[in-house]
Design a protein around this motif. Sequence first.
Motif, mmCIF file in Angstrom:
data_model
loop_
_atom_site.group_PDB
_atom_site.id
_atom_site.type_symbol
_atom_site.label_atom_id
_atom_site.label_comp_id
_atom_site.label_asym_id
_atom_site.label_seq_id
_atom_site.Cartn_x
_atom_site.Cartn_y
_atom_site.Cartn_z
ATOM 1 N N ILE A 1 45.894 -54.511 156.891
ATOM 2 C CA ILE A 1 44.975 -54.369 157.978
ATOM 3 C C ILE A 1 44.792 -55.782 158.333
ATOM 4 C CG2 ILE A 1 42.621 -53.629 158.321
ATOM 5 C CD1 ILE A 1 44.475 -51.391 157.630
ATOM 6 N N ALA A 2 44.440 -55.607 159.704
ATOM 7 C CA ALA A 2 44.201 -56.912 160.658
ATOM 8 C C ALA A 2 42.927 -56.502 161.545
ATOM 9 C CB ALA A 2 45.517 -57.198 161.323
ATOM 10 N N THR A 3 41.987 -56.922 161.306
ATOM 11 C CA THR A 3 40.767 -56.369 161.881
ATOM 12 C C THR A 3 39.543 -57.344 162.231
ATOM 13 O OG1 THR A 3 38.934 -54.805 161.860
ATOM 14 C CG2 THR A 3 39.640 -55.717 159.595
ATOM 15 N N GLY A 4 39.078 -57.067 163.096
ATOM 16 C CA GLY A 4 37.844 -58.053 163.385
ATOM 17 C C GLY A 4 36.613 -57.779 162.615
ATOM 18 N N ARG A 5 36.525 -56.533 161.969
ATOM 19 C CA ARG A 5 35.664 -56.320 161.101
ATOM 20 C C ARG A 5 35.419 -57.064 159.788
ATOM 21 N NH1 ARG A 5 33.872 -49.842 161.029
ATOM 22 N NH2 ARG A 5 34.808 -49.148 162.956
ATOM 23 N N PRO A 6 34.145 -57.390 159.563
ATOM 24 C CA PRO A 6 34.193 -57.972 157.977
ATOM 25 C C PRO A 6 34.215 -56.725 157.039
ATOM 26 C CG PRO A 6 31.978 -57.774 159.004
ATOM 27 C CD PRO A 6 32.946 -57.205 160.069
ATOM 28 N N PRO A 7 34.718 -57.375 155.642
ATOM 29 C CA PRO A 7 34.540 -56.193 154.710
ATOM 30 C C PRO A 7 33.573 -55.254 154.560
ATOM 31 C CG PRO A 7 35.486 -58.302 154.072
ATOM 32 C CD PRO A 7 34.800 -58.642 155.177
ATOM 33 N N ILE A 8 32.428 -55.533 154.796
ATOM 34 C CA ILE A 8 31.255 -54.774 154.514
ATOM 35 C C ILE A 8 31.251 -53.545 155.306
ATOM 36 C CG2 ILE A 8 29.588 -55.945 155.914
ATOM 37 C CD1 ILE A 8 27.615 -55.367 154.061
ATOM 38 N N ILE A 9 31.848 -53.653 156.692
ATOM 39 C CA ILE A 9 31.831 -52.556 157.665
ATOM 40 C C ILE A 9 33.085 -51.832 157.863
ATOM 41 C CG2 ILE A 9 29.917 -53.149 158.731
ATOM 42 C CD1 ILE A 9 31.343 -54.078 161.245
ATOM 43 N N ILE A 10 34.026 -52.057 156.703
ATOM 44 C CA ILE A 10 35.442 -51.455 156.814
ATOM 45 C C ILE A 10 35.128 -50.161 155.901
ATOM 46 C CG2 ILE A 10 37.830 -51.732 156.195
ATOM 47 C CD1 ILE A 10 37.776 -54.566 156.527
ATOM 48 N N THR A 11 34.689 -49.074 156.542
ATOM 49 C CA THR A 11 34.408 -47.908 155.768
ATOM 50 C C THR A 11 35.106 -46.936 156.231
ATOM 51 O OG1 THR A 11 32.494 -47.738 157.128
ATOM 52 C CG2 THR A 11 31.893 -48.940 155.269
ATOM 53 N N ASN A 12 36.101 -46.914 157.055
ATOM 54 C CA ASN A 12 36.769 -45.797 157.750
ATOM 55 C C ASN A 12 38.173 -45.523 157.265
ATOM 56 O OD1 ASN A 12 37.432 -47.973 159.184
ATOM 57 N ND2 ASN A 12 36.760 -47.194 161.257
ATOM 58 N N LEU A 13 38.420 -46.255 156.205
ATOM 59 C CA LEU A 13 40.053 -46.297 155.986
ATOM 60 C C LEU A 13 40.388 -45.477 154.647
ATOM 61 C CD1 LEU A 13 41.000 -50.098 156.801
ATOM 62 C CD2 LEU A 13 41.131 -47.947 158.158
ATOM 63 N N ILE B 1 47.486 -49.770 151.235
ATOM 64 C CA ILE B 1 46.970 -50.743 151.717
ATOM 65 C C ILE B 1 47.573 -52.017 150.807
ATOM 66 C CG2 ILE B 1 45.389 -52.537 152.820
ATOM 67 C CD1 ILE B 1 43.889 -50.017 153.856
ATOM 68 N N ASP B 2 48.229 -53.002 151.340
ATOM 69 C CA ASP B 2 48.783 -53.952 150.397
ATOM 70 C C ASP B 2 48.014 -55.217 150.402
ATOM 71 O OD1 ASP B 2 51.579 -53.428 149.190
ATOM 72 O OD2 ASP B 2 51.932 -52.802 151.235
ATOM 73 N N GLY B 3 46.960 -55.305 151.739
ATOM 74 C CA GLY B 3 45.988 -56.578 151.850
ATOM 75 C C GLY B 3 45.500 -56.817 153.048
ATOM 76 N N TYR B 4 44.638 -57.582 153.225
ATOM 77 C CA TYR B 4 43.661 -57.526 154.295
ATOM 78 C C TYR B 4 43.450 -58.893 155.162
ATOM 79 C CZ TYR B 4 41.789 -52.850 152.481
ATOM 80 O OH TYR B 4 41.776 -51.691 152.306
ATOM 81 N N VAL B 5 43.684 -58.676 156.656
ATOM 82 C CA VAL B 5 43.397 -59.686 157.409
ATOM 83 C C VAL B 5 42.163 -59.294 158.287
ATOM 84 C CG1 VAL B 5 43.914 -61.168 159.452
ATOM 85 C CG2 VAL B 5 45.714 -60.577 157.864
ATOM 86 N N THR B 6 40.895 -60.165 157.511
ATOM 87 C CA THR B 6 39.564 -59.520 158.034
ATOM 88 C C THR B 6 38.721 -60.484 159.070
ATOM 89 O OG1 THR B 6 38.264 -60.214 156.135
ATOM 90 C CG2 THR B 6 39.575 -58.051 156.225
ATOM 91 N N ILE B 7 37.815 -60.259 159.714
ATOM 92 C CA ILE B 7 36.932 -61.055 160.536
ATOM 93 C C ILE B 7 37.857 -61.936 161.403
ATOM 94 C CG2 ILE B 7 34.994 -62.553 160.393
ATOM 95 C CD1 ILE B 7 34.710 -61.940 157.445
ATOM 96 N N PHE C 1 51.149 -54.884 160.315
ATOM 97 C CA PHE C 1 49.922 -55.168 160.351
ATOM 98 C C PHE C 1 49.155 -54.347 161.444
ATOM 99 C CE2 PHE C 1 51.829 -58.635 158.557
ATOM 100 C CZ PHE C 1 50.911 -59.342 157.628
ATOM 101 N N PHE C 2 48.236 -53.940 161.023
ATOM 102 C CA PHE C 2 47.273 -52.637 161.724
ATOM 103 C C PHE C 2 45.836 -53.207 162.315
ATOM 104 C CE2 PHE C 2 50.739 -50.698 159.564
ATOM 105 C CZ PHE C 2 51.250 -49.746 160.736
ATOM 106 N N ASP C 3 45.725 -53.263 163.346
ATOM 107 C CA ASP C 3 44.162 -53.284 163.715
ATOM 108 C C ASP C 3 43.546 -52.009 163.392
ATOM 109 O OD1 ASP C 3 41.848 -53.824 165.446
ATOM 110 O OD2 ASP C 3 42.590 -52.319 166.789
ATOM 111 N N ILE C 4 42.247 -52.017 163.423
ATOM 112 C CA ILE C 4 41.615 -50.510 163.013
ATOM 113 C C ILE C 4 41.261 -49.698 164.157
ATOM 114 C CG2 ILE C 4 39.657 -49.509 161.827
ATOM 115 C CD1 ILE C 4 39.668 -51.755 159.726
ATOM 116 N N ASP C 5 40.101 -50.247 164.738
ATOM 117 C CA ASP C 5 39.673 -49.670 166.149
ATOM 118 C C ASP C 5 40.442 -49.444 167.009
ATOM 119 O OD1 ASP C 5 36.638 -49.151 164.868
ATOM 120 O OD2 ASP C 5 37.076 -51.207 164.584
#
Length: 261
Positions: free
Chosen positions: A42-54, A61-67, A7-11
């Motif tokens: 992915i494990a990020t604080g970003r909402p899907p609409i601003i996940i634009t850098n991956l 990527i197998d799945g997303y933990v967002t917001i 599980f990876f944070d983005i920023d």
Amino acid sequence: MNKYALFFDIDGTLVSFRTHEIPASTILALTQAKANGHKVFIATGRPPIIITNLGAIEHLIDGYVTINGALCFIGKKVVSCKDIPLEAVRQVVRDAQERNYGLIVVGESDVAVLDPKGEVDRIFRVELAVKNLNQAKPIDEVLKQRIFQLTPFFDEHYELELMEKIPCCNSGRWHPAFTDITVRGADKGEGMLTMATHEGLDAQYTMAFGDGGNDSSMVLAAGIGIAMGNALDSLKQQADYVTTSVDDDGIMNALKYFKLI
């Protein structure tokens, strides 16, 4: 070799704050990890609409933990979603309007932005290279939706004062200028464990990578919690292992250390 769910944070973890890109060594490391049978989330604080850098790793990527764990999904299937009670949402919105600070309101399908001083634009567009905030909708329209996250722009001192007024929520700060507020029970750690359970994965074989305060819950909950070299000191103290920074091959070095690649 045991197969891990990574599980990876983005920023500051996958993406460099300096270049706003994923280092080549990280792309190679994740490609090798997938080839070895490990899963990538992915494990990020970003909402899907601003996940634009991956884009460079999207196919891995197998799945997303967002917001911050409020919305977890695999493909188009929602695994978990947790919204903030409307009364608490309205209380924070009123407070932002009265005190004149910036606020991002993340709804089920849209985002609203209050930016009276221009700090939201300056930090997100310029400093973090976030795209798509120009697609923000009027706040009255977004408040008709379920709200998954509030991101107010104020310091840690006022954060403590406000959070006492909304005990149904928790706060995760990964930037000195703002914090992310979600409902209690929605954090990256809970999101990670929910995703692992859904996929039939043993929590013992989860590995979490992060650098900020909102990564604390998953670093603590993971079978192996890893702090980047550029992480907050508080997160490094909680981690099982501290790797090098995002710009110094941190993810590749950690995966090699644990013999996943």
